[in-house]
Design a protein around this motif. Structure first.
Motif, mmCIF file in Angstrom:
data_model
loop_
_atom_site.group_PDB
_atom_site.id
_atom_site.type_symbol
_atom_site.label_atom_id
_atom_site.label_comp_id
_atom_site.label_asym_id
_atom_site.label_seq_id
_atom_site.Cartn_x
_atom_site.Cartn_y
_atom_site.Cartn_z
ATOM 1 N N VAL A 288 2.999 9.188 -9.394
ATOM 2 C CA VAL A 288 4.101 8.945 -8.473
ATOM 3 C C VAL A 288 3.861 7.658 -7.703
ATOM 4 O O VAL A 288 2.801 7.466 -7.125
ATOM 5 N N SER A 289 4.839 6.765 -7.728
ATOM 6 C CA SER A 289 4.693 5.559 -6.915
ATOM 7 C C SER A 289 5.952 5.279 -6.118
ATOM 8 O O SER A 289 5.963 4.436 -5.233
ATOM 9 N N ALA A 290 7.032 5.948 -6.443
ATOM 10 C CA ALA A 290 8.294 5.732 -5.722
ATOM 11 C C ALA A 290 9.134 6.989 -5.892
ATOM 12 O O ALA A 290 8.759 7.884 -6.646
ATOM 13 N N CYS B 13 2.669 11.118 -0.903
ATOM 14 C CA CYS B 13 2.079 9.788 -0.951
ATOM 15 C C CYS B 13 2.030 9.365 -2.420
ATOM 16 O O CYS B 13 2.025 10.212 -3.294
ATOM 17 N N PRO B 14 1.951 8.058 -2.681
ATOM 18 C CA PRO B 14 1.774 7.654 -4.069
ATOM 19 C C PRO B 14 0.481 8.265 -4.598
ATOM 20 O O PRO B 14 -0.497 8.361 -3.866
ATOM 21 N N GLY B 15 0.496 8.691 -5.832
ATOM 22 C CA GLY B 15 -0.714 9.302 -6.368
ATOM 23 C C GLY B 15 -0.428 10.037 -7.645
ATOM 24 O O GLY B 15 0.682 10.003 -8.174
ATOM 25 N N PHE B 16 -1.442 10.681 -8.119
ATOM 26 C CA PHE B 16 -1.331 11.416 -9.373
ATOM 27 C C PHE B 16 -1.301 12.902 -9.042
ATOM 28 O O PHE B 16 -2.206 13.409 -8.390
ATOM 29 N N SER C 159 0.818 -1.205 0.000
ATOM 30 C CA SER C 159 0.000 0.000 0.000
ATOM 31 C C SER C 159 0.854 1.258 0.000
ATOM 32 O O SER C 159 2.009 1.233 -0.332
ATOM 33 N N ALA C 160 0.232 2.319 0.405
ATOM 34 C CA ALA C 160 0.842 3.628 0.291
ATOM 35 C C ALA C 160 2.046 3.783 1.196
ATOM 36 O O ALA C 160 2.048 3.342 2.327
ATOM 37 N N GLN C 161 3.019 4.449 0.670
ATOM 38 C CA GLN C 161 4.164 4.863 1.457
ATOM 39 C C GLN C 161 4.255 6.356 1.281
ATOM 40 O O GLN C 161 4.540 6.827 0.187
ATOM 41 N N CYS C 162 4.014 7.089 2.319
ATOM 42 C CA CYS C 162 4.012 8.541 2.152
ATOM 43 C C CYS C 162 5.362 9.109 2.494
ATOM 44 O O CYS C 162 5.480 10.007 3.323
ATOM 45 N N THR C 163 6.383 8.515 1.923
ATOM 46 C CA THR C 163 7.731 8.991 2.211
ATOM 47 C C THR C 163 8.438 9.280 0.896
ATOM 48 O O THR C 163 9.648 9.252 0.816
#
Lengths: 190, 785
Positions: B93-95, B71-74, B23-27
């Motif tokens: 964005v995913s990484a 966070c991962p997202g658009f 799941s999400a990694q907000c880093t």
């Protein structure tokens, strides 16, 4: 616009509910599907003497370890050969032969002779015996459950009984379709 | 407020009831350099604004900017500088990623803003490649396995034209994890004729992580990980969507996929999306003949709803994948002799090559896959964020053989999987960012009709901790992680209870460590070392019986040990401005107890005849290779892209090559971008030459070293060269941009066979295939932009 949106949402929700996955109930069946054929029985009856019979079985009740009888025939003799298939795990044994009769226009039995075990079909020998089918399907093509086998000289090798499944394309020859049953018996003609 | 809190709590508790994965990694950190497109000089003091969350930073005196804690997202990133035209970049964005942005001078007043020369690069020490934007659009309408072939080093293992599985550096099936929207795909992956049950139209981005470093997704990804990532739910108010159409000439396949999504204006926290795909194709044609009964139909849909607040959020996702896949009748072999017969003929029997139809008859596969997922997060102050993901998957598979009154002619498998994952991301602390998490999976399989894979249950749980550190000057990046996993199989038996297989329990530790050094801004070196282990799959342990497609008798071994891999990667990246870019990945993988199917010369006698006996065994193997890629804009509008992928896979125990490994392959693409012409923009035309060599490194026949077939039924097919031609353009109808791609695969209608296609024994690969693809954004009413 708003109405459209509501409609879309409603349609979507309905689609989600209606299109639920076809999942099977996780009730395990409590019996195994049988491989259905356990036994091939060949009965040779001397055409000149109905009392003289040779019976050979190819029987596999456990899966993977068949018990196979040797066939011993007389040279230069005509036999009536009748082939039967059974599921002997059922009690009473289930006769599969009927299913071949019913779907006669999709099946063809071949009785082939080889000097070696598991040889290529192309290496089958025409010099051992003459096989003449006696039965016919709806299209007047032979089935092969009932045949005459006229042996020639002395021979030691193998008799292979093959059931070819030839839906739509049965034409009397071996080529079309694929193999449903293939069993091999040691054979001696003397 | 009270209400909302209550709602959030209920939601959170509700999810605990279910049992999921990533799941999400907000880093996430986005960084890069802002330069002047004319002078190529860095631009200090440029403003970089993330429109969605208002985050804004300024570039430093070297033009370097850094956005932290995303966070991962658009996202829509707005970059502005005095004297320059502002630029907006749509960024999935995913990484961690680095992207250089060049701003055009306002004086030149270009109509179209050329954003950036090369695509964003993920910042990681592991070899990662992704497909998105135009590159992804070029794959629309293809299956997941075929689409991923665009990634260098990824090939596909196929069973005829419809079933395709990704192979990463020679490894596939149980050794490649596929994460569909963050959830580990749990289907009957073990079979080479079982394609992943994933709708590629779901993806806005596909990422391939080569190597075993992706610990957070599982310690058993010895081959690598494929991430199929949908676009994040919209954050801008308004209703929008996208329509994709694709048509292919060879099998007259048509695909339609649509997305509709909205961020509800009255409820800023609420957004939703619906997506659906229909795909239907008929019989496939090789240059000389049709392959009867190779049609395919697929109908998929998904829906997502998200509730997002600054401190917490919940997302529900549901998807269904349904397909009927025709199995080429000429490939459905009664027994070994039938197979040898068809090999001798060189081509299928005429009755199986008659002509075109959309109709799918027996034999065919019917597969359904359902995924339900709940994902939620809760910010834990400034320190980090807690994520909980719970998911349930159903996989239903029917394999219907030829009609036959004489044998059990179908197999049905039913797999249910629950998984859960609890993660805590901690934000930057002295340059360290990381994630601590625990995962659990429960799985149950049951079968009907023919026995091949027994009924079983399995329980898997794991815990991991990964950290990432980047030096303040961005010269150094160090990543590391450790993970513990336990997997057990129990209650294993057949339906009648007459066979009970031994239960198994596996546990081990995996870990990875990597470092990247940026020698200069244009030259980076990464090294990565990982240890991974994989418990044997259920087929390797418990399969027993006839594998009908392959006409082999397969026997599992319930006492197999786990596979242990040590993998080393070195990645070099070099670029000179936007003109030249080179990436090289060199890898060495040593796998102890590698599990493979060993052919033997003994036979099993059944009522259907004699079948060769094979069993699963283990050996130590090594796999080493290079994936290299070069992009060179040698003239202003001309670009050459070259890719090479080379692998050597060796059985160290037997001192011989490994069977079924991809041959060396090379691809060259020449593209010409003439610039804009009236309403036609982003125009290009390209020619691709793909070259696959013959696989000459196959295990020898122990009885006859000179037998070209080795341990196989036939010698590997000869190498081949394919030519592809493609052109694309974006046409603006007023404000509405519509992208078109027209092309032809196997343009010269070459007759060839591929070593990794099971059909190589009896049929050619498909011939020429002309395709058209259209992408149209859907704009409803007043869409804010």
């Amino acid at each position: 616009m708003k109405k459209n949106l509501r409609l879309t949402l409603f349609a979507a929700a309905a689609a989600l509910v209606l299109a639920a996955c076809k999942k099977e109930k996780n009730e395990k069946p409590n019996e195994n599907a049988n491989e259905e054929i356990t036994t091939v029985k060949l009965t040779f009856t001397n055409a000149a003497n109905a009392a003289e019979k040779v019976v050979a079985n190819w029987k596999d009740l456990t899966g993977g370890n068949p018990v196979i009888d040797k066939i011993v025939l007389k040279a230069n003799t005509t036999y009536h050969l009748s082939t039967e298939l059974f599921d002997e795990r059922k009690n009473p044994a289930d006769t599969i032969t009927h299913e071949i009769e019913e779907e006669g226009d999709e099946h063809r039995l071949f009785h082939l002779f080889f000097s070696q075990a598991n040889a290529n079909v192309a290496d089958s020998l025409g010099t051992v015996a003459t096989v003449t089918p006696l039965d016919k399907d709806a299209n007047n093509l032979p089935i092969g459950l009932e045949v005459n086998v006229a042996t020639k000289g002395a021979f030691t090798g193998f008799l292979r009984m093959v059931v070819r499944h030839q839906p739509d394309n049965k034409n009397g020859s071996y080529g079309p379709g694929s193999t449903d049953v293939q069993t091999e018996f040691p054979l001696e003609i003397k | 407020m009270q209400m909302i809190r209550k709602f959030a709590l209920t939601g959170f508790l509700l999810q605990l009831l279910f049992a999921a994965a990533a799941s999400a990694q907000c880093t996430i950190r986005l960084s890069g350099t802002v330069t002047d497109s004319e002078t190529k000089q860095p631009l200090p003091g440029a403003t970089i604004l993330v429109k969605e969350n208002g985050m804004a930073v300024k570039s430093d005196d070297k033009g370097v900017y850094r956005l932290e804690g995303l966070c991962p997202g658009f996202y829509t990133v707005h970059i502005s500088h005095i004297g320059c035209l502002p630029v907006e970049v749509a960024w999935q964005v995913s990484a961690d990623e680095r992207r250089n942005i060049s701003l055009p001078h306002s004086v030149t007043q270009l109509q179209e803003v050329a954003v950036t020369g090369h695509a964003a690069k993920e910042v990681t020490t592991a070899p990662v490649e992704s497909l998105s934007g135009r590159e992804l659009e070029k794959t629309r309408g293809l299956t997941l396995g075929e689409a991923l072939k665009k990634v260098n080093g990824v090939t596909s293992m196929t069973t005829g034209p419809n079933v395709s599985k990704p192979v990463i550096n020679g490894l596939h099936s149980n050794r490649v994890l596929i994460l569909n929207n963050g959830i580990r795909q749990e289907g009957q992956q073990w079979g080479s004729e079982h394609a992943p049950e994933v709708d590629p139209f779901l993806a806005n981005k596909m990422v391939v992580i080569k190597g075993a470093g992706a610990l957070r997704y599982g310690g058993d990804a010895i081959g690598g990980v494929v991430l199929v990532e949908p676009k994040a739910l919209p954050v801008k108010p308004g209703l929008g969507g996208e329509l994709n159409l694709a048509g292919f000439s060879n099998n007259r396949l048509g695909a339609v996929s649509a997305i509709i999504e909205q961020q509800v204006p009255k409820l800023p926290a609420l957004s939703w999306r619906l997506q659906g795909t229909l795909r239907k194709g008929g019989n496939v044609k090789t240059p000389d003949y049709w392959l009867d009964n190779t049609g395919v139909e697929e109908y998929n849909f998904s829906g997502a709803v998200g509730w997002k607040k600054p401190t917490y959020g919940v997302e529900l996702f549901y998807s269904q994948f349904n397909t009927n896949l025709g199995v080429f009748e000429g490939s459905h072999i009664g027994n070994r002799e039938d197979l040898e017969q068809v090999i001798q003929q060189q081509r299928p029997l005429p009755e199986y090559t008659e002509g075109f139809t959309y109709k799918i008859d027996r034999p065919y596969q019917h597969v359904e896959h359902e995924l339900f997922k709940v994902k939620s997060y809760l910010n834990t102050g400034k320190a980090g964020r807690l994520n909980l993901v719970l998911a349930r998957q159903f996989n239903y598979r029917d394999e219907l053989d030829r009609n036959s009154a004489l044998s059990v002619n179908q197999m049905n498998l039913n797999l249910t999987t629950y998984n859960g994952e609890l993660l805590w991301d901690h934000f930057s602390w002295k340059g360290l960012r990381g994630t601590i998490g625990a995962t659990g999976t429960y799985q149950q399989n049951s079968y009907r009709s023919r026995l091949f894979i027994p009924n079983y249950e399995s329980l898997q749980w794991g815990a991991f901790w990964t950290e990432k550190w980047e030096s303040a000057n961005q010269k150094w990046l160090v990543e590391g992680g450790i993970r513990y996993d336990n997997k057990q199989y129990y209650n294993i038996g057949d339906n009648a209870g007459s066979i009970n297989y031994p239960e198994q329990d596996y546990a081990s530790i995996s870990g990875s460590l990597g470092a990247q050094y940026r020698v200069t801004d244009n030259f980076h070196v990464s090294v990565n070392a990982a240890r991974a282990w994989r418990p044997p799959g259920v087929n390797e342990l418990y399969a027993s019986g006839l594998h009908h497609g392959a006409a082999l008798y397969v026997d599992g071994d319930p006492y197999l040990k786990a596979e242990n891999a040590a993998k080393f990667n070195t990645t070099l990246h070099y670029d000179i401005s936007d003109k030249l870019e080179a990436d090289v990945n060199i890898y060495y993988n040593y796998i102890r107890n590698f599990i493979f199917q060993q052919p033997t010369d003994s036979i099993v006698v059944t009522i259907r005849g004699a079948f060769p006996y094979t069993f699963y065994r283990q050996a130590d193997v090594s796999m080493k290779g290079v994936d290299a890629q070069l992009r060179w804009q040698f003239l202003p509008k001309w670009q050459l892209t070259s890719k090479a992928s080379i692998l050597r896979a060796y059985n160290e125990t037997e001192k011989d090559w490994l069977i079924n490994m991809p041959a060396d392959r090379f691809e060259n693409e020449l593209s010409f971008s003439p610039g804009n012409y009236k309403a036609l923009r982003e125009n290009y035309i390209s020619v691709t030459v793909s070259n696959v060599l013959q696989q000459t490194r196959t295990p020898a026949n122990p009885d006859n070293k000179n037998d070209p077939r080795g341990q196989d039924l036939v010698a590997p097919p000869s190498g081949y060269t394919l030519l592809g031609l493609e052109a694309g353009s974006t046409v603006h109808f007023g404000q509405q941009p519509v992208s078109f791609i027209v092309g032809a695969a196997n343009l010269l209608n070459a007759r060839y066979r591929d070593y990794l296609n099971f059909f190589r024994y009896f049929a050619d690969e498909p011939g020429r295939n002309i395709y058209v693809k259209v992408k149209m954004p859907l704009l409803f009413g007043k869409k804010a932009s």
